[in-house]
Design a protein around this motif. Structure first.
Motif, PDB file in Angstrom:
ATOM      1  N   ALA A 156       0.839  -1.202   0.000  1.00  0.00           N
ATOM      2  CA  ALA A 156       0.000   0.000   0.000  1.00  0.00           C
ATOM      3  C   ALA A 156       0.868   1.243   0.000  1.00  0.00           C
ATOM      4  N   LYS A 157       2.020   1.141   0.691  1.00  0.00           N
ATOM      5  CA  LYS A 157       2.919   2.304   0.758  1.00  0.00           C
ATOM      6  C   LYS A 157       3.481   2.666  -0.600  1.00  0.00           C
ATOM      7  N   VAL A 158       3.628   1.659  -1.478  1.00  0.00           N
ATOM      8  CA  VAL A 158       4.156   1.986  -2.805  1.00  0.00           C
ATOM      9  C   VAL A 158       3.000   2.189  -3.795  1.00  0.00           C
ATOM     10  N   GLY A 159       1.809   2.445  -3.253  1.00  0.00           N
ATOM     11  CA  GLY A 159       0.703   2.831  -4.119  1.00  0.00           C
ATOM     12  C   GLY A 159      -0.123   1.676  -4.635  1.00  0.00           C
ATOM     13  N   LEU A 160       0.016   0.497  -4.028  1.00  0.00           N
ATOM     14  CA  LEU A 160      -0.791  -0.636  -4.481  1.00  0.00           C
ATOM     15  C   LEU A 160      -1.569  -1.246  -3.318  1.00  0.00           C
ATOM     16  N   PRO A 161      -2.515  -0.491  -2.756  1.00  0.00           N
ATOM     17  CA  PRO A 161      -3.225  -1.014  -1.595  1.00  0.00           C
ATOM     18  C   PRO A 161      -4.176  -2.143  -1.984  1.00  0.00           C
ATOM     19  N   LYS A 162      -4.310  -3.106  -1.060  1.00  0.00           N
ATOM     20  CA  LYS A 162      -5.277  -4.178  -1.298  1.00  0.00           C
ATOM     21  C   LYS A 162      -6.659  -3.661  -0.934  1.00  0.00           C
ATOM     22  N   LEU A 163      -7.630  -3.879  -1.818  1.00  0.00           N
ATOM     23  CA  LEU A 163      -9.004  -3.498  -1.489  1.00  0.00           C
ATOM     24  C   LEU A 163      -9.513  -4.479  -0.435  1.00  0.00           C
ATOM     25  N   PRO A 164     -10.388  -4.020   0.457  1.00  0.00           N
ATOM     26  CA  PRO A 164     -10.833  -4.905   1.542  1.00  0.00           C
ATOM     27  C   PRO A 164     -11.459  -6.199   1.021  1.00  0.00           C
ATOM     28  N   HIS A 165     -12.171  -6.117  -0.100  1.00  0.00           N
ATOM     29  CA  HIS A 165     -12.890  -7.304  -0.562  1.00  0.00           C
ATOM     30  C   HIS A 165     -12.083  -8.082  -1.602  1.00  0.00           C
TER      31      HIS A 165
ATOM     32  N   TYR B 249      -5.496  -9.976  -6.035  1.00  0.00           N
ATOM     33  CA  TYR B 249      -4.554  -8.921  -5.672  1.00  0.00           C
ATOM     34  C   TYR B 249      -3.199  -9.178  -6.340  1.00  0.00           C
ATOM     35  N   ALA B 250      -2.774 -10.442  -6.240  1.00  0.00           N
ATOM     36  CA  ALA B 250      -1.478 -10.789  -6.823  1.00  0.00           C
ATOM     37  C   ALA B 250      -1.480 -10.530  -8.327  1.00  0.00           C
ATOM     38  N   SER B 251      -2.581 -10.869  -8.986  1.00  0.00           N
ATOM     39  CA  SER B 251      -2.570 -10.693 -10.442  1.00  0.00           C
ATOM     40  C   SER B 251      -2.625  -9.216 -10.794  1.00  0.00           C
ATOM     41  N   ARG B 252      -3.297  -8.419  -9.957  1.00  0.00           N
ATOM     42  CA  ARG B 252      -3.322  -6.983 -10.218  1.00  0.00           C
ATOM     43  C   ARG B 252      -1.914  -6.401 -10.072  1.00  0.00           C
ATOM     44  N   ILE B 253      -1.230  -6.887  -9.038  1.00  0.00           N
ATOM     45  CA  ILE B 253       0.119  -6.364  -8.816  1.00  0.00           C
ATOM     46  C   ILE B 253       1.053  -6.806  -9.948  1.00  0.00           C
ATOM     47  N   SER B 254       0.858  -8.044 -10.401  1.00  0.00           N
ATOM     48  CA  SER B 254       1.695  -8.525 -11.497  1.00  0.00           C
ATOM     49  C   SER B 254       1.509  -7.684 -12.746  1.00  0.00           C
ATOM     50  N   THR B 255       0.275  -7.237 -12.971  1.00  0.00           N
ATOM     51  CA  THR B 255       0.013  -6.391 -14.139  1.00  0.00           C
ATOM     52  C   THR B 255       0.643  -5.017 -13.960  1.00  0.00           C
ATOM     53  N   ALA B 256       0.475  -4.480 -12.744  1.00  0.00           N
ATOM     54  CA  ALA B 256       0.974  -3.128 -12.525  1.00  0.00           C
ATOM     55  C   ALA B 256       2.492  -3.090 -12.431  1.00  0.00           C
ATOM     56  N   ARG B 257       3.065  -4.089 -11.787  1.00  0.00           N
ATOM     57  CA  ARG B 257       4.516  -4.108 -11.558  1.00  0.00           C
ATOM     58  C   ARG B 257       5.055  -5.475 -11.963  1.00  0.00           C
ATOM     59  N   PRO B 258       5.259  -5.685 -13.259  1.00  0.00           N
ATOM     60  CA  PRO B 258       5.687  -7.013 -13.722  1.00  0.00           C
ATOM     61  C   PRO B 258       6.938  -7.522 -12.999  1.00  0.00           C
ATOM     62  N   GLU B 259       7.819  -6.620 -12.568  1.00  0.00           N
ATOM     63  CA  GLU B 259       9.051  -7.093 -11.941  1.00  0.00           C
ATOM     64  C   GLU B 259       8.793  -7.748 -10.585  1.00  0.00           C
TER      65      GLU B 259
ATOM     66  N   SER C 271       6.161  -9.644 -10.116  1.00  0.00           N
ATOM     67  CA  SER C 271       5.226 -10.728 -10.394  1.00  0.00           C
ATOM     68  C   SER C 271       5.641 -12.055  -9.770  1.00  0.00           C
ATOM     69  N   ASP C 272       6.891 -12.489 -10.018  1.00  0.00           N
ATOM     70  CA  ASP C 272       7.307 -13.816  -9.560  1.00  0.00           C
ATOM     71  C   ASP C 272       7.238 -13.936  -8.049  1.00  0.00           C
ATOM     72  N   ALA C 273       7.851 -12.936  -7.391  1.00  0.00           N
ATOM     73  CA  ALA C 273       7.890 -12.981  -5.930  1.00  0.00           C
ATOM     74  C   ALA C 273       6.489 -12.949  -5.362  1.00  0.00           C
ATOM     75  N   MET C 274       5.667 -12.099  -5.929  1.00  0.00           N
ATOM     76  CA  MET C 274       4.307 -11.928  -5.407  1.00  0.00           C
ATOM     77  C   MET C 274       3.493 -13.206  -5.597  1.00  0.00           C
ATOM     78  N   ASN C 275       3.602 -13.805  -6.787  1.00  0.00           N
ATOM     79  CA  ASN C 275       2.831 -15.021  -7.035  1.00  0.00           C
ATOM     80  C   ASN C 275       3.280 -16.152  -6.106  1.00  0.00           C
ATOM     81  N   ASP C 276       4.576 -16.216  -5.885  1.00  0.00           N
ATOM     82  CA  ASP C 276       5.092 -17.245  -4.994  1.00  0.00           C
ATOM     83  C   ASP C 276       4.564 -17.053  -3.575  1.00  0.00           C
TER      84      ASP C 276
END
Lengths: 647, 299
Positions: free
Chosen positions: A575-584, A590-600, A602-607
């Motif tokens: 959230a601090k880097v501008g990608l807050p998780k919506l409550p619902h 969330y992971a797939s949204r982050i992967s789209t926004a910040r492809p770099e 992606s791997d760590a987040m999906n894992d």
């Protein structure tokens, strides 16, 4: 949220705020009332709640209003006002259960604030009613499906279950002497006896049937004409107003040849003044109070809470036979250049060669024979007030007579002073005690005679003996304004009954202070508590607290699941880097949204998400997997995207 | 993912163009042991979907066209006196099939409707005092035209609750429609379809759905959803406990189709519109389910 629940909350807010209307600014009450009506209308019509910006505007405007009106944003009055406004504004954004919960707690809190203003029986009963409504609404909130009757039943049983605990806390909870914080409002608003006296100052009190104090005599009560409750003694006169003047120290009060000792207990209503009232002349007091040279009883601190004390007085006495010359001189001072006719009259009496005692009886005779009237609304007096009164208008209330009499005495060279206080009192047969009201306020005179010491002379008794023997309503003509109750027998009886109840309430509930607590506890045998027993009690309390805490922890354990807290930390970092998780938003979305926004990422987040899903939803309980996830999650530090300058 | 389940999906998708989600929802219902209600206008492929599914899964298929004069006996069957044997012989109705398409169910009278719905609930029918079990698996796809059309008896709320999910077909997108218009006749395609799964395998999959893991955290989420519908003033009535069970079993089936052995919140969110939209009444009926998802935080 269901409409019935909203109406319940509206009722709670209305009930807890309504009594404050009597002492808060009109605009605050109007604003609160308008908000309540508006909310009721919105609920009725099903229209949407107002926009946030509008509420913010109203809130800011109200804060501004408070700042202007009270000149501060702190303090008790402001606190209560703010609480009221916040509660009604909270209603305007009532959407979730959480809001409703907040409102219920707020209502409970506002309820408590009524004790700042009044601690009477009626307030207690009203607050109980409020508490019942709040509890019912609370039950409604917790069990939305239940019908009205079962809800009432639950609320009643909850409150009944609370009774034993309340009683135990009431009896055992340590008392703090005096009000906990701030002064109860009772101490300020009541009109009462003042330490100055000018024409009309006692007449104003005659219309107030507020209680000054209540008295229970230990034995038989004295005669009514002996009940002079001594208050401030006034020495200094400027031609219009009597004031105590500068007190002289070092002159001890002393009296001799006493008889007719009487014991009684007084429950004094708070008056925010130092003096305590006792029968003329006070001898002993159960409190650490000082009896001054002129027999006033002074408390070390102003009386800000209802005060109960035992006292002993001597009704027959010789007081300060050896009065110092300085005091006698002080009791003869007069303002210069005023009231020439009065001075001449006194000189004429003195020149006739009569004794002091004869001059006194001549003066009383003068009042008695020269067609003086006892009235509540006398003619206004001019600069030579005493002259006007004695020779022209010849009508006045007790302060006029006391003032004129003392003036005459001083003019004739006899030491004299004005004493104010209360005279008489009304017997309440239902509770076997006397009620002394503000309307019993009285002023009389004291003269010093060499062979008698200070002697009480009541010039009012010379004009209107009924005042002293039967009370004010008997002494005044039938058409004068008096408190309504005192001329209406059935209502008056009701009032006396009610007063008995209030007196009991004050004595046993409000008056249950630390001394009474100790007395009560020692009666049931808890005074002999050894240090060992106290240690044991403390140990038991600690153990209970520990068990309670452990149980609470256990209840909330799943909330504080390590996996979940690591995940929440991770979400906060994102959230601090501008990608807050919506409550619902689910973890995978969330992971797939982050992967789209910040492809770099992606791997760590999906894992991490896969690990999290397995731990939280997949039924994986291995400690290793959990530790690994927590470790990986802690390592995951997304960087802020650097904005790339477009060239 | 289970390979035969995969090929079922692939074959169905090749016959029904541009509706992957609807196909999966239909399978979800089937695997969760529930029934499906498809609500849409005539001609958007409701019947085709059920026919394709029946062929692909190798299930006995029967179709009941609901009309206003349809009688319960037309659905359940009837006993006829046979002169040769001198006895009554039961002639089973079209309900005795593994996959029943109840077409335009809202055209029939409530009496006929309830005969179908009771059979759906009990998985057996009682005719003339004899109880006869229905085949297994037993899966009903009912189709319904939007009820504002003339001459319909819309299903009451209590009957709607018998369907695990209600979905809409919707118009095909441009690409899919082009394929539909330019391709060969659908009936020929359906005729060429071959079963991709044994019935025993299907029953095993239905058992497998029940084994899909549901964690306490997920139950918290489902309960939060239920609680919200009961407390919010947005809905005239909250979701019933049966709706909660329906949510869970549909989410389990969805997780299985998605190739997982545990349910995650996204599964619940995906199937939620199909499971709750016919069970909830409120102001904005079309966005009701979406609003519910957005209003409840995942614990």
């Amino acid at each position: 949220m269901k409409n019935s629940l909203i109406y319940g909350l509206l009722l709670c807010t209305l009930m807890v705020t309504a009594p404050h209307a009597s002492h808060l600014p009109l605009w605050v009450c109007t604003l609160c009332a308008m908000l309540l009506v508006w909310r009721a209308y919105l609920t009725q019509s099903g229209a949407p709640l107002p926009q946030r910006w509008l509420l913010t505007c109203i809130t800011l405007a109200a804060m501004g209003g408070i700042a202007i009106d009270f000149h501060t944003l702190f303090g008790r009055e402001v606190g209560v006002t703010l609480l009221m406004l916040l509660a009604t504004l909270k209603l305007m954004e009532l959407k979730t259960r959480r809001d409703a919960m907040a409102l219920i707690f707020l209502s409970c809190f506002i309820l408590i604030t009524h004790f700042f203003y009044s601690q009477s029986l009626i307030t207690g009963l009203y607050m109980l009613a409020c508490l019942f409504v709040i509890t019912t609404t609370w039950v409604h909130l917790q069990a939305p499906g239940s019908a009205f009757r079962p809800r009432l039943k639950i609320a009643v049983s909850l409150l009944l279950q609370a009774v034993p605990l309340t009683l135990i806390l009431f009896v055992l909870f340590p008392r703090v002497p005096g009000p906990l914080w701030g002064l109860p409002q009772d101490a300020f608003s009541r009109s009462g006896l003042d330490d100055t006296m000018s024409p009309g100052s006692l007449g104003r009190l005659a219309l107030s049937d507020a209680v000054a104090f209540r008295v229970t005599y230990a034995g038989a009560a004295p005669r009514r004409e002996q009940m002079y409750w001594r208050g401030p003694v006034l020495w200094q006169f400027d031609g219009h107003t009597w004031t105590p003047g500068r007190t002289l120290n070092g002159v001890a009060p002393e009296f001799t040849q006493t008889s007719q000792t009487i014991r009684y207990s007084v429950t004094l209503e708070p008056n925010n003044k130092n003096w305590l009232f006792a029968l003329d002349v006070p001898d002993k007091l159960s409190l650490p109070a000082r009896i001054t040279a002129d027999f006033q009883v002074l408390s070390p601190t102003p009386v800000t809470a209802r005060l109960r004390y035992e006292a002993q007085s001597q009704l027959s006495y010789r007081a300060n036979m050896q009065e110092s010359a300085k005091q006698r001189q002080r009791a003869r001072q007069l303002p210069s250049g005023l009231n020439p006719r009065t001075l001449n009259l006194a000189k004429y009496w003195r020149a006739a060669g009569t004794s002091d005692a004869q001059i006194i009886s001549r003066a009383l005779g003068y009042f008695n024979q020269q067609n003086f009237h006892y009235t509540l609304d006398p003619h206004p007096l001019g600069i030579n007030g005493i002259d006007d009164f004695l020779f022209t208008s010849r009508e006045g209330f007790c302060e006029h007579y006391a003032s004129a009499f003392v003036y005459l005495m001083r003019a004739a060279g006899i030491p004299a002073r004005v004493v104010t206080g209360y005279q008489g009192g009304e017997y309440n047969a239902f509770g076997n005690y006397y009620i002394v009201r503000q309307s019993d306020a009285h002023a009389w005179a004291e003269v010093w005679l060499a062979e008698r010491g200070w002697l009480r002379v009541d010039p009012t008794a010379a004009i209107a003996p009924e005042r002293v023997e039967h009370g004010l309503s008997a002494a005044l003509p039938d058409n004068s304004a008096l408190p309504f109750m005192s001329r209406n027998p059935p209502l008056h009886e009701l009032q006396l009954n009610w007063d008995t109840l209030s007196h009991q309430w004050n004595q046993w509930v409000i008056g249950y202070n630390n001394e009474r607590q100790f007395a009560f506890l020692s009666r049931i045998g808890i005074d002999s508590l050894s240090a060992q027993a106290i240690d044991m009690l403390a140990a038991i309390a600690t153990i209970i607290a520990f068990i309670a805490l452990t149980m609470l922890r256990h209840l909330f354990k799943r909330e504080q699941d390590k996996t979940q807290s690591a995940w929440l930390k991770l979400c906060r970092r994102l959230a601090k880097v501008g990608l807050p998780k919506l409550p619902h938003e689910g973890p995978r979305d969330y992971a797939s949204r982050i992967s789209t926004a910040r492809p770099e990422l992606s791997d760590a987040m999906n894992d991490l998400t896969a690990r999290y899903l397995a731990l939280r939803y997949g039924g994986i309980h291995e400690k290793d997997a959990q530790n690994e996830f927590i470790l990986q999650a802690a390592k995951f530090r997304p960087s802020r995207v650097k904005s790339v300058a477009m060239l | 993912m289970n390979s035969s389940l995969n090929s079922v999906i692939r074959q169905t998708e090749s016959a029904i163009l541009g509706k992957p989600q609807q196909i999966r929802f239909a399978l979800t219902c089937l695997l969760a042991g529930g029934h499906l209600l498809i609500e849409d206008m005539p001609g958007v492929g409701k019947t085709t979907l059920s026919q394709v599914l029946a062929r692909t899964l190798g299930l006995q298929f029967s179709r009941i066209q609901f009309t206003s004069d349809l009688l319960p006996a037309d659905i359940l069957g009837v006993s006829v006196f046979e002169r040769d044997s001198g006895q009554f012989k039961f002639h089973p109705g079209p309900i005795f099939a593994q996959m029943v398409l109840a077409d335009e169910v809202n055209r029939a009278t409530p009496k006929a409707q309830s005969a179908l719905l009771e059979a759906m609930e009990e998985h057996q029918v009682t005719i003339e005092g004899t109880t006869r079990a229905l085949p297994s698996p037993f899966f009903v796809i009912a189709t319904q035209n939007p009820s504002h059309q003339v001459g319909t008896f819309p299903l009451p709320e209590s009957q709607l609750d018998r369907f695990l999910m209600r979905i809409r077909m919707g118009y095909p997108d441009e690409f899919a429609e082009r394929g539909l218009l330019s391709g060969i006749d659908r009936r020929e395609i359906i005729a060429k379809l071959t079963p991709q799964m044994e019935t025993a395998e299907l029953i095993a999959l239905q058992q497998q759905v029940k084994q899909i893991f549901v964690s306490p955290a997920l139950l918290d989420y489902v309960q939060a959803l239920l609680r919200y519908t009961r407390e919010s003033s947005r809905y005239t009535q909250g979701l019933s406990p049966r709706a909660g069970l329906a949510l869970l079993s549909a989410a389990r089936a969805w997780a299985l189709i998605d190739g997982r052995n545990a349910v995650i919140p996204e599964d619940v969110q995906t199937i939620l519109p199909g499971v709750v939209s016919h069970r909830l009444q409120g102001e904005h009926q079309n966005t009701l389910a979406r609003d519910l998802i957005e209003a409840v935080a995942i614990p």
